[in-house]
Design a protein around this motif. Structure first.
Motif, PDB file in Angstrom:
ATOM      1  N   TYR A 110       0.643  -1.612   0.155  1.00 12.72           N
ATOM      2  CA  TYR A 110      -0.376  -0.036   0.111  1.00 12.72           C
ATOM      3  C   TYR A 110       0.688   1.539   0.263  1.00 12.72           C
ATOM      4  N   GLY A 111       0.775   2.423  -0.735  1.00  9.36           N
ATOM      5  CA  GLY A 111       1.237   3.820  -0.633  1.00  9.36           C
ATOM      6  C   GLY A 111       1.473   4.351   0.643  1.00  9.36           C
ATOM      7  N   ASP A 112       1.418   4.213   1.879  1.00  4.53           N
ATOM      8  CA  ASP A 112       1.585   4.271   2.926  1.00  4.53           C
ATOM      9  C   ASP A 112       2.878   3.091   3.654  1.00  4.53           C
ATOM     10  N   GLN A 113       2.838   2.058   3.421  1.00  7.26           N
ATOM     11  CA  GLN A 113       4.080   1.387   4.077  1.00  7.26           C
ATOM     12  C   GLN A 113       5.075   1.252   2.553  1.00  7.26           C
ATOM     13  N   PRO A 114       5.860   2.056   2.590  1.00  5.74           N
ATOM     14  CA  PRO A 114       7.095   1.859   1.193  1.00  5.74           C
ATOM     15  C   PRO A 114       8.011   0.766   1.234  1.00  5.74           C
ATOM     16  N   GLN A 115       7.848   0.421   2.431  1.00  2.09           N
ATOM     17  CA  GLN A 115       8.878  -0.889   2.614  1.00  2.09           C
ATOM     18  C   GLN A 115       8.320  -2.204   1.826  1.00  2.09           C
ATOM     19  N   GLY A 116       7.089  -1.623   1.583  1.00  2.00           N
ATOM     20  CA  GLY A 116       5.993  -3.013   1.548  1.00  2.00           C
ATOM     21  C   GLY A 116       5.693  -3.952   2.449  1.00  2.00           C
ATOM     22  N   TYR A 117       6.252  -4.139   3.704  1.00  3.29           N
ATOM     23  CA  TYR A 117       5.779  -4.915   5.293  1.00  3.29           C
ATOM     24  C   TYR A 117       6.181  -3.475   6.037  1.00  3.29           C
ATOM     25  N   GLN A 118       5.583  -4.206   6.913  1.00  2.42           N
ATOM     26  CA  GLN A 118       5.094  -3.802   7.946  1.00  2.42           C
ATOM     27  C   GLN A 118       6.186  -4.232   9.878  1.00  2.42           C
ATOM     28  N   ILE A 119       7.026  -3.729  10.109  1.00  2.00           N
ATOM     29  CA  ILE A 119       8.172  -4.178  10.923  1.00  2.00           C
ATOM     30  C   ILE A 119       6.680  -4.591  12.392  1.00  2.00           C
ATOM     31  N   THR A 120       6.325  -5.656  12.721  1.00  2.00           N
ATOM     32  CA  THR A 120       5.240  -5.997  13.741  1.00  2.00           C
ATOM     33  C   THR A 120       5.730  -7.051  14.746  1.00  2.00           C
ATOM     34  N   GLN A 121       5.390  -7.510  15.422  1.00  2.00           N
ATOM     35  CA  GLN A 121       5.447  -8.502  16.729  1.00  2.00           C
ATOM     36  C   GLN A 121       4.360  -9.480  16.633  1.00  2.00           C
ATOM     37  N   HIS A 122       4.762 -10.730  15.130  1.00  6.42           N
ATOM     38  CA  HIS A 122       3.110 -11.655  15.348  1.00  6.42           C
ATOM     39  C   HIS A 122       3.703 -12.869  16.328  1.00  6.42           C
ATOM     40  N   TYR A 123       4.712 -13.614  16.059  1.00  2.55           N
ATOM     41  CA  TYR A 123       5.034 -14.782  16.552  1.00  2.55           C
ATOM     42  C   TYR A 123       5.488 -15.141  18.074  1.00  2.55           C
ATOM     43  N   HIS A 124       6.568 -13.681  18.426  1.00  2.00           N
ATOM     44  CA  HIS A 124       6.319 -14.398  20.091  1.00  2.00           C
ATOM     45  C   HIS A 124       6.230 -12.474  19.998  1.00  2.00           C
ATOM     46  N   PRO A 125       5.362 -12.367  20.531  1.00  2.00           N
ATOM     47  CA  PRO A 125       5.278 -11.089  21.083  1.00  2.00           C
ATOM     48  C   PRO A 125       5.970 -10.355  22.555  1.00  2.00           C
ATOM     49  N   PHE A 126       5.758  -8.920  22.962  1.00  2.00           N
ATOM     50  CA  PHE A 126       6.535  -7.921  23.486  1.00  2.00           C
ATOM     51  C   PHE A 126       6.087  -9.282  25.247  1.00  2.00           C
ATOM     52  N   THR A 144     -21.191  -5.407  38.993  1.00  2.00           N
ATOM     53  CA  THR A 144     -20.282  -5.064  40.235  1.00  2.00           C
ATOM     54  C   THR A 144     -18.804  -4.772  39.667  1.00  2.00           C
ATOM     55  N   GLU A 145     -18.181  -5.859  39.234  1.00  2.00           N
ATOM     56  CA  GLU A 145     -17.203  -5.736  38.695  1.00  2.00           C
ATOM     57  C   GLU A 145     -16.787  -6.690  36.713  1.00  2.00           C
ATOM     58  N   LYS A 146     -15.761  -6.250  36.305  1.00  2.00           N
ATOM     59  CA  LYS A 146     -15.689  -7.013  35.575  1.00  2.00           C
ATOM     60  C   LYS A 146     -14.254  -6.200  34.821  1.00  2.00           C
ATOM     61  N   LYS A 147     -13.381  -7.921  34.818  1.00  2.00           N
ATOM     62  CA  LYS A 147     -12.440  -8.111  34.079  1.00  2.00           C
ATOM     63  C   LYS A 147     -11.725  -7.917  32.932  1.00  2.00           C
ATOM     64  N   ILE A 148     -11.648  -7.061  31.958  1.00  2.00           N
ATOM     65  CA  ILE A 148     -11.467  -7.525  31.015  1.00  2.00           C
ATOM     66  C   ILE A 148     -10.015  -7.683  30.686  1.00  2.00           C
ATOM     67  N   ASN A 149      -9.962  -9.113  29.814  1.00  2.00           N
ATOM     68  CA  ASN A 149      -8.432  -9.966  29.652  1.00  2.00           C
ATOM     69  C   ASN A 149      -8.586  -9.113  28.646  1.00  2.00           C
ATOM     70  N   ILE A 150      -6.781 -10.017  28.997  1.00  2.00           N
ATOM     71  CA  ILE A 150      -5.426  -9.016  27.273  1.00  2.00           C
ATOM     72  C   ILE A 150      -5.066 -10.257  27.124  1.00  2.00           C
ATOM     73  N   ILE A 151      -4.923  -9.899  25.398  1.00  2.00           N
ATOM     74  CA  ILE A 151      -3.823 -11.631  24.885  1.00  2.00           C
ATOM     75  C   ILE A 151      -3.191 -11.068  25.044  1.00  2.00           C
ATOM     76  N   GLN A 152      -2.375  -9.589  23.427  1.00  2.00           N
ATOM     77  CA  GLN A 152      -1.103  -9.599  23.981  1.00  2.00           C
ATOM     78  C   GLN A 152      -1.011  -8.506  23.207  1.00  2.00           C
ATOM     79  N   LEU A 153       0.566  -7.817  23.982  1.00  2.00           N
ATOM     80  CA  LEU A 153       0.664  -6.594  23.062  1.00  2.00           C
ATOM     81  C   LEU A 153       2.308  -5.864  22.897  1.00  2.00           C
ATOM     82  N   GLN A 154       2.241  -5.810  22.059  1.00  2.00           N
ATOM     83  CA  GLN A 154       3.305  -5.849  20.667  1.00  2.00           C
ATOM     84  C   GLN A 154       2.863  -4.991  20.341  1.00  2.00           C
ATOM     85  N   ILE A 155       4.859  -4.411  19.713  1.00  2.00           N
ATOM     86  CA  ILE A 155       5.347  -3.337  19.409  1.00  2.00           C
ATOM     87  C   ILE A 155       5.650  -3.168  17.953  1.00  2.00           C
ATOM     88  N   GLU A 156       4.973  -2.064  17.734  1.00  2.00           N
ATOM     89  CA  GLU A 156       5.439  -2.407  16.172  1.00  2.00           C
ATOM     90  C   GLU A 156       5.578  -0.723  15.552  1.00  2.00           C
TER      91      GLU A 156
END
Length: 544
Positions: A110-126, A144-156
């Motif tokens: 896509y025009g906004d990603q000149p490398q042709g790829y985005q550097i992210t974390q897929h296999y081993h996230p932060f 009364t209370e609701k816990k929202i669980n997180i799947i993952q957090l990644q740097i990109e």
């Protein structure tokens, strides 16, 4: 404009679209969030370019390097400040930090990603796991209370910004051009993915607000959704309907409206028995009134993920995690509980003002405001047994009001220009009726205005008692009530709207007595307390 109420009504009125939505017990709403947060690091994620994506408005493509625009031969160099920010967020959300996380390439064109790829974390996230807890008490949800669980957090890395324009400088015809601004390219992002734990829009609104406050409290992002510092995609499913990802959601109201619309759309598909023909995961955009299909949802295979060969693993020691954890402060909920408890006894509204940071706090941050309040409170209550409500009232209304009017940052005051003990001294003079509340307000504004104008006034050296005497602002202790009654009668005789007096006496407009009190305060130049003047007017008008 979108509003959510108790039943489905969709119609146009004066060019605006209104939606009111009811959820059916038979059709369960399930949502998950993907939140992209721009980090306010000094430099970009993989280059030394200045990290200021908002400079695009006046200076597009100013903050760019060879790597940001993907010139051949350039290589990424990791900015470890982004790693520190990610670590603070992960620990604050009780997430399990991966001591050896990895960067991957996510391929798409896509025009906004000149490398042709985005550097992210897929296999081993932060990090993986973690949660944020919502409650009825602090977040106004139903449970009364609701816990929202997180799947993952990644740097990109963020992408560049596409601008769709007509008759651009490059194209004088009526056609559309797509211009690319690379100021945003390679800005560090944290992508946070939640479990599909949301089952109503109140939970989603509460989570977004809580997450915004968390990143602001950690000082890792401005948390501004409207400006794009936070961008949110929503995954929506009703019963067994395939998941739909919603994009182009610029603010919280759009997020809620899009979910409400999509809930009704999927519910109708299920009612009509069209689940087989529509049974595929897709991405839809929100246009302000409805969701429209963008594309079928890509799978991980479509992106051809691969480990980035130019970036090593992010390797952390447990000692680093422990040291960063020590720098983290209490949660916002803990601060609010403290301020509502002994000895402060603040209302939840006032405690939240001292705690919840937002993008409009341009003259102060909540940490310094809260500390200024606590120090003033301690100084005031040390020598006074009076109600301490005056402290929060004066700081939030008089002090902050004057600072905003005069454009003076709170930090100038807290850095010994008007230290908390000085403000406490003024409040004590009000309590002991040395000066009236009205005159104290004028005095505070006067000295702040003088400081703003000349900057040679040393507020820490000010003695309020000396100023009270200098400007003859003392409250009259020995009131001549006969003279006061005469003065109040004179004020009443000069009122040009006699019906006002009758309305006050009948109780029809009893609040209008404040107008009379104001006239009395002006007549006596604030030297007689407002309560004394109000009592005299009530006596004259035979009001209980």
């Amino acid at each position: 404009m979108l509003r959510a109420k108790t039943q489905l009504i969709s119609h146009s009125l004066k060019g605006k679209w209104y939606s009111t939505v009811a959820k059916s017990a038979e059709y369960k709403l399930t949502c998950g969030l993907e939140i992209h947060t721009q980090l306010n690091t000094v430099n970009k994620l993989f280059s030394a370019s200045t990290n200021n994506p908002f400079e695009s408005i006046s200076h597009p493509n100013l903050n760019t390097s060879y790597f940001d625009i993907a010139l051949p031969g350039t290589q990424p160099i990791l900015n470890y400040e982004a790693v520190l920010f990610a670590l603070k967020l992960a620990l604050s959300m009780k997430s399990n930090v991966n001591l050896n996380s990895q960067f991957d390439r996510k391929h798409y064109f896509y025009g906004d990603q000149p490398q042709g790829y985005q550097i992210t974390q897929h296999y081993h996230p932060f990090s993986t796991g973690g949660y944020l807890t919502l409650s009825k008490e602090f977040d106004s949800i139903k449970d009364t209370e609701k816990k929202i669980n997180i799947i993952q957090l990644q740097i990109e890395q963020d992408t560049a910004r596409s601008l769709h324009v007509h008759q651009s400088p490059l194209n004088k015809t009526s056609g559309e051009d797509i211009l690319i601004d690379f100021n945003r390219s390679n800005v560090p992002l944290i992508e946070l993915v939640t479990e599909p734990d949301f089952h109503d829009t109140l939970q989603i609104k509460a989570f977004i607000k809580k997450y915004q406050n968390l990143v602001r409290q950690l000082k890792i992002s401005t948390g501004d959704l409207e400006a794009g510092s936070i961008r949110i995609d929503v995954n929506v499913s009703v019963n067994e309907h395939p998941r739909v990802e919603l994009k182009n959601l610029p603010n919280t109201s759009s997020i809620i409206a899009a979910i409400d619309y999509e809930y009704q759309r999927q519910m109708q598909v299920l009612k009509d028995g069209r689940i087989e023909e529509d049974a595929h995961v897709e991405t839809r955009a929100w246009d302000g009134t409805k969701t429209t299909v963008l594309r079928s949802k890509e799978s991980a295979m479509d992106y051809r993920y691969m480990a980035d060969p130019e970036l090593p693993l992010i390797t952390l020691d447990n000692d680093v995690l422990e040291e960063v954890a020590k720098t983290l402060s209490k949660s916002a909920d803990e601060y609010i509980k403290d301020l509502m408890s002994e000895p402060y006894h603040l209302s939840m509204k006032d405690a939240k003002i001292l705690t919840i940071q937002n993008e409009f706090n341009d003259l102060y941050n909540n940490e310094e405001l809260r500390q200024y309040y606590v120090d003033t409170f301690k100084s005031y209550t040390k020598d006074s047994t009076a109600s301490s409500k005056i402290v929060i009232s004066w700081i939030l209304h008089e002090l902050l009001g004057n600072l905003k009017k005069l454009d003076i940052p709170l930090k100038l005051l807290s850095d010994n220009l008007l230290p908390p003990n000085k403000l406490a001294n003024l409040l004590t003079l009000i309590h002991t009726k040395v000066i009236s509340n009205a005159n104290a307000k004028q005095l505070l504004f006067h000295i702040l205005d003088e400081f703003k104008t000349s900057r040679c006034v040393k507020l820490e050296e000010i003695d309020f008692m000396t100023l009270v005497k200098k400007y003859d602002l003392q409250t009259t202790n020995n009131i001549d009530y006969a003279s006061l009654e005469e003065g109040c009668n004179k004020i009443l005789s000069e009122i040009k709207k006699p019906t006002m007096i009758e309305d006050i006496k009948s109780g029809k407009k009893k609040n209008s007595i404040k107008y009379l009190v104001g006239l009395g305060m002006r007549k006596y130049q604030g030297k007689i307390e407002a309560q004394e003047i109000e009592t005299m007017f009530k006596k004259i008008l035979h009001i209980k």
